[in-house]
Design a protein around this motif. Structure first.
Motif, PDB file in Angstrom:
ATOM      1  N   VAL A  47       0.849  -1.189   0.000  1.00  0.00           N
ATOM      2  CA  VAL A  47       0.000   0.000   0.000  1.00  0.00           C
ATOM      3  C   VAL A  47       0.885   1.240   0.000  1.00  0.00           C
ATOM      4  N   VAL A 257      -4.051  10.422  -0.089  1.00  0.00           N
ATOM      5  CA  VAL A 257      -4.151  11.161   1.174  1.00  0.00           C
ATOM      6  C   VAL A 257      -3.662  12.581   0.906  1.00  0.00           C
ATOM      7  N   PRO A 258      -4.592  13.556   0.847  1.00  0.00           N
ATOM      8  CA  PRO A 258      -4.200  14.886   0.374  1.00  0.00           C
ATOM      9  C   PRO A 258      -3.237  15.642   1.284  1.00  0.00           C
ATOM     10  N   SER A 259      -3.440  15.637   2.588  1.00  0.00           N
ATOM     11  CA  SER A 259      -2.602  16.539   3.398  1.00  0.00           C
ATOM     12  C   SER A 259      -1.388  15.802   3.943  1.00  0.00           C
ATOM     13  N   ALA A 262      -1.774  14.194   7.399  1.00  0.00           N
ATOM     14  CA  ALA A 262      -2.603  12.994   7.352  1.00  0.00           C
ATOM     15  C   ALA A 262      -1.825  11.822   6.757  1.00  0.00           C
ATOM     16  N   VAL A 265       0.192  10.378   9.530  1.00  0.00           N
ATOM     17  CA  VAL A 265      -0.697   9.647  10.439  1.00  0.00           C
ATOM     18  C   VAL A 265      -1.078   8.292   9.841  1.00  0.00           C
ATOM     19  N   ARG A 266      -1.417   8.328   8.551  1.00  0.00           N
ATOM     20  CA  ARG A 266      -1.845   7.099   7.882  1.00  0.00           C
ATOM     21  C   ARG A 266      -0.707   6.073   7.895  1.00  0.00           C
ATOM     22  N   GLN A 268       1.839   5.999  10.002  1.00  0.00           N
ATOM     23  CA  GLN A 268       2.154   5.586  11.367  1.00  0.00           C
ATOM     24  C   GLN A 268       1.177   4.550  11.893  1.00  0.00           C
ATOM     25  N   SER A 269      -0.082   4.681  11.492  1.00  0.00           N
ATOM     26  CA  SER A 269      -1.093   3.752  11.998  1.00  0.00           C
ATOM     27  C   SER A 269      -0.956   2.379  11.361  1.00  0.00           C
ATOM     28  N   ASP A 271      -1.628   1.689   8.200  1.00  0.00           N
ATOM     29  CA  ASP A 271      -2.571   1.506   7.101  1.00  0.00           C
ATOM     30  C   ASP A 271      -1.899   1.631   5.742  1.00  0.00           C
ATOM     31  N   ASP A 289       8.485   8.933  17.522  1.00  0.00           N
ATOM     32  CA  ASP A 289       7.304   8.218  17.972  1.00  0.00           C
ATOM     33  C   ASP A 289       7.323   6.747  17.582  1.00  0.00           C
ATOM     34  N   ARG A 587      -4.083  -6.045   6.159  1.00  0.00           N
ATOM     35  CA  ARG A 587      -4.296  -7.426   5.734  1.00  0.00           C
ATOM     36  C   ARG A 587      -5.786  -7.699   5.630  1.00  0.00           C
TER      37      ARG A 587
END
Lengths: 587, 326
Positions: A47, A257-259, A262, A265-266, A268-269, A271, A289, A587
């Motif tokens: 991804v 993901v435009p910004s 974000a 964040v995406r 890091q999570s 995803d 982090d 997944r």
């Protein structure tokens, strides 16, 4: 006569390679390209974060980065530049020969390979592709690259798997012309092309079956505004050393993901697996982090981008207002530009704006461009005293309040423009504002929206100074002709001059034209070194910094060899595979 | 048929507003310096001639009036203009995104009202009490938080807790899910953006409900009802709310505007595939027709919201039915 003899020689050599390689071909087995990469395991998906939704999947008209990122995965070129070595490699052309003057190329195409819809690929597809890219009515942005010596390249078919390409003039980097030029499926596009519908084709609503390419992946699904899913192309023409067909991954997903925040964040999570073009600030946050999270952050060192300050040096209309004419007179003085360059604290920019993840520049070629950078350029350290001395010698003076005055006793003040949406450039402009205050120069900083800024820079010439960046692509000087030629449209400080306005611009013109037509790499380097020295001496642009390329990738990706060249982590996407576990994010 | 006449008048007004908005946004968008092809100008590999050819092909050099007429005509064909960036008609770009924007704003509106009415009513009933004061404090604080901070803050919570996805509308494996799982997937994705939007519109609504009911509660007929022994809760929600509903219904129509503009911000932060990101991208890329079509679309949603409010007002307020409207 000699050229003719050489040409005969080249043709002879070609016949030799041709007969040699013809032997295994009689069995009609497809000629796969065997990669040197580690053997991996199949399966899983990757991804990738993309800043915006691609606007088209049509390689002929695509201009925006997201479209090009996706298209690079679904198409292939004849000769490809290895993003690690900067050297040309066989791709759809199994081998090629070039005449010694670099005007004639004979390409042997890989036999028995197929487009992603199963249709065969041969010389007619190559001829068709060149016709489309060079057609003025189609208006492909890549057309200009295929015009050498003001004439389009002539492409002839010699047999089903051999094409000859003739250039009107000798060209230094002929092989480069074929890189990233996606070969098109004639069986799908011939009719739309003759009907004049080709530019409208392969837009976002197109059904996946209607699109075919020669890349490692092919379109599977597009979810409006969210993601584009590519699946493995079963007909791809590369294998690993064990004979397994590439690519290893089942799917590549581009998620929009435009910004910038974000995106971090995406990633890091968990995803998403890959994020390139991270800002230094977000890189720092992700780094601090990290905790037990499952990702690697890679600082690939300085890239190919260079950020610089330049002054408006366009010639003025006779009735220009006096203040504008006065400012233009400062900007045209070398001593003034030298003083500004001396007063700017490049180290502070690196430290404050990029948290140390950048390198200061004194020439316009960043050290990331190892093949071309001129390492002998002087790197004068910051010195406000020397800057003041230069200004004093050029007739400037200071009033009681410490403000800089020109010869006519007018205060020196100007505005630096830059584009909104680029935090780094705005911070750089602010640091320069502070540095120049120490010279007694009052600087304003104004941020303009990018297109409004370009309108001022290139059309109305209504600006005084500007902080901007250029770069990208592959670092070869042939890509920067329009920047350095005095007649060029991107010759930012004074574009489109009918005659070079200064002696050094005239010399750069000669050097740049010369390096474009000789094939001896060392000689080209010598010429381009001189260009770099001239730019550093005359400071039409004051080079400031080159930011590092920062990439985040989920752990466990095999064959990952990210580079500072475009596509960064994805340039060898067909070789990437998941170690240990079967799939990537979500997944 | 006063009802039909009332409706026709309202729709006529709406159409006039639409025309005005489209014309104005067209003029403003066209007046912005630069064109869509300028992005190419920083690429030294592309010549100025190629850029001029591109601009001529898409009519970027034609007079604005002519371009506007061309756009109006394309509405008739259902195309809503031609996007120079996407190289195709604007309509197909717009519809899925309008749907996605509605998917956010409608639930957000419903939630916001469901929360605002009881809180506002109780605050009005206990004016000056602890509930009233704490409500005032919370709503004031909420109203002071910029939309962008609220959005990023919620995203932060999503990353920290891992309970919610960090953006988008569906998961990657959406197509392989069973129908009820699909429902759950979309709901878990829209929870944060809907919460953000509801929180953004909440303060205004609570304040208005409180003010409107506070006035009614001081009216003599409420005093009389209270004296007659009508229970306080029944008094509040049956009698007072009904009388105080008039300004609140008008507010519902108006608040659609605020909600739509807030959703542009929230959609962009949470990568929700609605009108917001499309419009932002189009503005930056100077894709004139997409900008105007998206702005017009938002106006249609706004006018539709107001029409609904007008319809409700007509039902709720007998004075309007008698014919004192204009």
């Amino acid at each position: 006569m000699t050229r003719r003899a050489l040409w005969m020689l080249a043709a002879g050599a070609l016949v030799c390679t041709y007969t040699l390689s013809a032997a295994p071909q009689t069995s009609a087995a497809p000629e796969w390209l065997v990669t040197r990469a580690d053997e991996g395991r199949s399966g899983g998906q990757l991804v990738v974060i993309e800043r915006a939704e691609p606007r088209t999947l049509n390689p002929v008209i695509a201009v925006d980065a997201p479209s090009k990122d996706v298209i690079a995965r679904t198409t292939a070129d004849l000769i490809h530049f290895d993003r690690e070595t900067q050297q040309p490699q066989p791709a759809l052309a199994r081998s090629w020969t070039a005449s010694p003057d670099g005007r004639h190329f004979t390409l042997s195409l890989r036999r028995g390979i197929r487009f992603s819809d199963g249709e065969p690929f041969d010389a007619d597809d190559v001829l068709f592709s060149f016709r489309v890219y060079q057609d003025e009515k189609v208006g492909s942005p890549q057309r200009d690259q295929l015009i050498v010596g003001e004439k389009p390249m002539a492409v002839r078919k010699i047999d089903e798997y051999t094409v000859q390409v003739d250039l009107a003039e000798p060209y230094a980097v002929g092989e480069r012309l074929f890189d990233s030029l996606a070969m098109l499926p004639r069986h799908l596009l011939d009719r739309p092309y003759t009907e004049g519908r080709l530019p409208q084709l392969w837009g976002l609503g197109t059904a996946p079956q209607a699109i075919a390419g020669l890349g490692p992946f092919r379109l599977r699904e597009h979810v409006v505004g969210q993601r584009m899913v590519l699946e493995r192309n079963p007909f791809y023409w590369k294998t690993d050393r064990a004979g397994h067909h590439l690519p290893y991954l089942d799917r590549v997903v581009f998620t929009f993901v435009p910004s910038e925040d974000a995106q971090a964040v995406r990633f890091q999570s968990g995803d998403a697996d890959v994020t390139t073009r991270l800002s230094a600030a977000n890189f720092d946050v992700l780094f601090r982090d990290r905790g037990g999270r499952n990702y690697d952050l890679l600082d690939l060192g300085p890239g190919l981008d260079y950020t610089f300050l330049f002054f408006n040096q366009n010639s003025l209309a006779a009735d220009a207002p006096a203040p504008v004419a006065r400012a233009r007179a400062w900007f045209r003085q070398l001593a003034f530009r030298q003083a500004v360059s001396l007063a700017i604290d490049r180290e502070a920019i690196v430290r404050l704006v990029y948290k140390g993840r950048a390198v200061p520049l004194w020439g316009h070629v960043p050290p990331g461009n190892k093949l071309w950078v001129n390492r002998t350029l002087a790197k004068p350290p910051r010195s406000v005293e020397q800057a003041r001395a230069r200004l004093r010698m050029a007739g400037f003076s200071w009033n009681a309040a410490g403000m800089l005055m020109d010869r006519d006793g007018q205060p020196v003040a100007f505005t630096i423009v830059t584009n909104t949406g680029n935090t780094e450039r705005n911070q750089i402009a602010t640091i320069i504002q502070d540095d120049l205050r120490q010279l007694g120069i009052a600087v304003n900083v104004a941020a303009l929206e990018l297109r409004a800024l370009l309108d001022r820079l290139l059309n109305t010439h209504d600006y005084e100074a500007c902080v901007l960046g250029l770069g990208g692509s592959d670092g070869d000087p042939s890509n920067e002709m329009n920047v350095w030629l005095s007649s060029g449209g991107t010759h930012l400080w004074n574009p489109g001059q009918p005659q070079p306005g200064t002696a050094w611009e005239a010399e750069i013109d000669t050097l740049m034209r010369r390096q474009l037509v000789i094939r001896d790499m060392q000689e080209r380097k010598r010429l381009y070194d001189r260009v770099q020295a001239l730019v550093a001496e005359n400071l039409p642009i004051i080079s400031l910094v080159s930011p590092n390329v920062l990439v985040g990738v989920t752990k466990g990706l095999g064959n990952l060899r990210p580079t500072i060249f475009d596509h960064h982590a994805l340039w060898n996407v067909e070789e990437l595979f998941w170690r240990g576990r079967p799939s990537g994010a979500a997944r | 048929m006063p009802a039909v006449r009332y409706l026709c008048l309202r729709i006529g007004h709406g159409l006039l507003v639409l025309l005005g908005v489209s014309l104005l946004s067209f003029l403003l968008a066209a007046a912005a310096p630069g064109t869509f092809a300028d992005e190419l100008r920083l690429d030294p590999r592309v010549s100025p001639e190629t850029i001029a050819t591109l601009q001529a092909r898409y009519g970027a050099n034609r007079p604005v009036a002519e371009q506007y007429v061309l756009w109006l005509r394309s509405i008739g064909r259902g195309e809503f203009g031609f996007s120079v960036i996407y190289n195709g008609p604007v309509g197909p770009l717009l519809w899925p995104r309008v749907r996605n924007t509605l998917l956010l704003t409608v639930p957000a509106t419903v939630f916001a009202w469901l929360i605002a009415v009881p809180i506002g009513a109780w605050a009005a009933a206990g004016r000056g009490g602890w509930l009233d004061r704490s409500t005032t404090a919370v709503t004031t604080a909420l109203a002071g938080i910029p939309e962008i901070v609220l959005g990023v803050g919620l995203l932060f919570i999503a990353v920290r807790t891992g309970y919610f996805p960090t953006g988008g509308m569906t998961s990657l494996d959406f197509d392989d899910l069973a129908p009820w799982q699909k429902m759950r997937d979309v709901v878990s994705h829209f929870f944060l953006p809907v919460a953000a939007l509801a929180l953004i519109s909440l303060p205004v609504l609570v304040r208005h409900v409180r003010a409107s009911l506070g006035e009614v509660l001081r009216a003599p007929f409420i005093q009389a009802a209270r004296a007659a022994g009508v229970p306080e809760r029944r008094l509040l929600f049956r009698h007072a709310l009904r009388v105080g509903a008039n300004p609140l219904i008008s507010l519902a129509g108006l608040s659609a505007a605020g909600l739509l503009s807030a959703s542009l911000v929230i959609e962009t932060i949470m990568s929700w595939p609605g009108l917001g990101p499309l419009m932002l991208d189009a503005v930056l890329a100077r894709d004139l027709h997409v900008v105007v079509a998206a702005a017009t679309c938002s106006t249609v949603l706004l006018i539709a919201g107001n029409l609904c409010a007008d319809g409700l007002l007509y039902l709720a307020d007998p004075r309007i039915r008698i014919g004192r409207f204009s």
